[in-house]
Design an enzyme around this catalytic site. Structure first.
Site, PDB file in Angstrom:
ATOM      1  CD  GLU A 217      32.423  27.633  64.266  1.00  0.00           C
ATOM      2  OE1 GLU A 217      31.878  26.414  64.277  1.00  0.00           O
ATOM      3  OE2 GLU A 217      33.137  27.961  65.265  1.00  0.00           O
TER       4      GLU A 217
ATOM      5  CB  THR B 219       0.246  19.581  88.304  1.00  0.00           C
ATOM      6  OG1 THR B 219       0.319  20.846  89.075  1.00  0.00           O
ATOM      7  CG2 THR B 219      -0.271  20.405  86.826  1.00  0.00           C
TER       8      THR B 219
HETATM    9  C1  AOF Z   1      31.796  26.325  67.946  1.00  0.00           C
HETATM   10  N1  AOF Z   1      30.767  26.171  67.062  1.00  0.00           N
HETATM   11  O1  AOF Z   1      29.006  25.335  66.385  1.00  0.00           O
HETATM   12  C2  AOF Z   1      29.324  25.124  68.689  1.00  0.00           C
HETATM   13  C3  AOF Z   1      30.472  25.562  69.622  1.00  0.00           C
HETATM   14  O2  AOF Z   1      31.351  18.603  72.672  1.00  0.00           O
HETATM   15  P1  AOF Z   1      31.547  19.667  71.485  1.00  0.00           P
HETATM   16  O3  AOF Z   1      32.549  19.348  70.871  1.00  0.00           O
HETATM   17  O4  AOF Z   1      30.519  19.520  70.525  1.00  0.00           O
HETATM   18  O5  AOF Z   1      31.698  21.095  72.137  1.00  0.00           O
HETATM   19  C4  AOF Z   1      30.606  21.761  72.753  1.00  0.00           C
HETATM   20  C5  AOF Z   1      31.263  23.275  73.122  1.00  0.00           C
HETATM   21  O6  AOF Z   1      31.751  23.834  71.890  1.00  0.00           O
HETATM   22  C6  AOF Z   1      30.025  23.954  73.717  1.00  0.00           C
HETATM   23  O7  AOF Z   1      30.107  23.918  74.960  1.00  0.00           O
HETATM   24  C7  AOF Z   1      30.526  25.328  73.377  1.00  0.00           C
HETATM   25  O8  AOF Z   1      31.674  25.816  74.004  1.00  0.00           O
HETATM   26  C8  AOF Z   1      31.143  25.116  72.004  1.00  0.00           C
HETATM   27  N2  AOF Z   1      30.156  25.216  70.870  1.00  0.00           N
HETATM   28  N3  AOF Z   1      31.361  26.085  69.114  1.00  0.00           N
HETATM   29  O9  AOF Z   1      32.948  26.720  67.410  1.00  0.00           O
HETATM   30  C9  AOF Z   1      29.618  25.516  67.106  1.00  0.00           C
HETATM   31  N4  AOF Z   1      28.178  24.714  68.787  1.00  0.00           N
HETATM   32 ZN    ZN Z   2      33.871  24.306  67.325  1.00  0.00          ZN
END
Ligand code: AOF
Ligand code: ZN
Length: 357
Positions: free
Chosen positions: A52, A194
């Protein structure tokens, strides 16, 4: 309005982060206003902006009164970044269209958006969204890495001859796809046998591919440092996972695990890998290690390549070697969810019937 096409575009944007955002989900975002897309963005890597925010940075004009289409519920927690919902609210977005609810327990973005009078439409192409981020959703619900097995077998179910020759059962196209898979998984696990018979590099040899962490499961620790996996030919780390209490002489890391029935406790190994932020593992053999995962009921997925050759032989190897079952009714059942063709080879994507992510 139907948001399917815009959501599909979000999925494509999200996929650009493939292999780079792990263990985060792949997320794409679009801002749509007055019949026009005025911004696109995606989550580029684990430490980068969320989709976002990336999208808002690329806006043509103001987002006030616009619709935000994003495949995952915007986050509401302080993680590596501040909450995305706050920025959505600040930018006066009118409507948010989502494919999947974020099952991360820290996240409840929808309630916050609704409380601010923002319309929320969720569940757009929900199944496709779930498939795109299956590893992330699996991690959230099972709190351990997703385990996928990969092997190539002949028509008669053999992965090697009696003297362990296996080069090559599958064709070049199939093997290229394996490099893509390695890019999609955080770690590769192989057994000691392996390692000794194939001396593999276990790297992802695709353009801009990211090498997975390499894990060797070995009861003994007498591994030759000249083996390819211990050479400086990869940006992926190599670990030896063992339940042996002997000291190790190699430079690579050692993951000491509990033992179970005289072997390494795989559940304990997975737990330790998850603590190292490894959310998915690709098990590349051999037969005995595959069978241990089977017996512990730890197989979530299988990529089974099949080549149109017959090997036969009294002591040729099949993908699983172990005690097995006495009656077919007791055989473990999986579900074939996808079939792909690579030239004359076929690949089955098989999932565990009982797991719902
Ligand atoms: C969103 N937009 O593009 C993503 C989200 O450690 P942080 O701050 O990067 O948070 C990671 C968490 O945020 C991840 O586990 C998931 O719940 C959310 N990811 N959320 O609004 C994004 N990648
Ligand atoms: Zn976010």
């Amino acid at each position: 309005m139907n948001y399917d096409n815009l959501m599909r575009e979000c999925f494509s944007l999200a996929r650009k982060g493939r292999g780079k955002v792990l263990t985060n989900p792949m997320v794409g975002a679009i801002v749509y206003k007055d019949g026009e897309v005025i911004g696109r963005g995606y989550h580029k890597s684990f430490y980068d902006d969320h989709a976002e925010i990336d999208c808002f940075k690329n806006l043509k004009g103001s987002a006030e009164g616009a619709t935000l289409i994003v495949n995952l519920e915007p986050c509401s927690h302080f993680g590596k970044h501040p909450p995305c919902v706050d920025e959505v609210i600040r930018r006066k977005i009118k409507r948010v269209v989502i494919s999947n609810i974020d099952t991360n327990p820290k996240v409840d973005g929808i309630s916050k958006l609704k409380a601010c009078g923002i319309e929320v439409i969720s569940g757009v192409l929900e199944e496709e969204g779930k498939k795109l981020n299956e590893k992330f959703f699996f991690n959230m619900s099972h709190k351990r890495p997703l385990v996928a097995l990969k092997y190539a077998q002949s028509l008669d179910g053999k992965i090697a001859t009696g003297n362990f020759d296996s080069k090559w059962i599958s064709n070049e196209k199939s093997r290229e796809f394996v490099h893509e898979l390695r890019n999609d998984y955080d770690a590769i696990i192989v057994g000691k046998n392996t390692l000794l018979t194939d001396n593999p590099r276990l790297t992802s040899r695709i353009d801009k591919g990211i090498d997975p962490v390499r894990i060797i499961v070995s009861d003994s620790l007498d591994l030759n440092p000249d083996l390819e996996v211990f050479k400086e030919n990869s940006d992926g780390k190599t670990y030896i996972a063992s339940s042996s209490d002997k000291d190790i002489k190699l430079d690579s890391g050692l993951i000491r695990c509990k033992s179970k029935n005289g072997h390494i406790d795989l559940e304990d190994l997975l737990k330790k890998l998850y603590e190292k932020n490894i959310g998915s593992v690709l098990v590349e053999g051999g037969s005995v290690l595959n069978n241990s995962f089977l017996e512990e009921d730890l197989i979530d997925k299988i990529y089974q390549f099949m080549a149109p050759i017959i090997v036969s032989g009294y002591d040729s190897r099949s993908a699983f070697i172990g005690k097995g079952v006495d009656y077919i009714k007791d055989a473990r059942r999986f579900r074939i969810d996808d079939i792909k063709r690579f030239g004359e080879d076929v690949m089955f994507e098989v999932n565990n019937v009982y797991r719902n992510s």
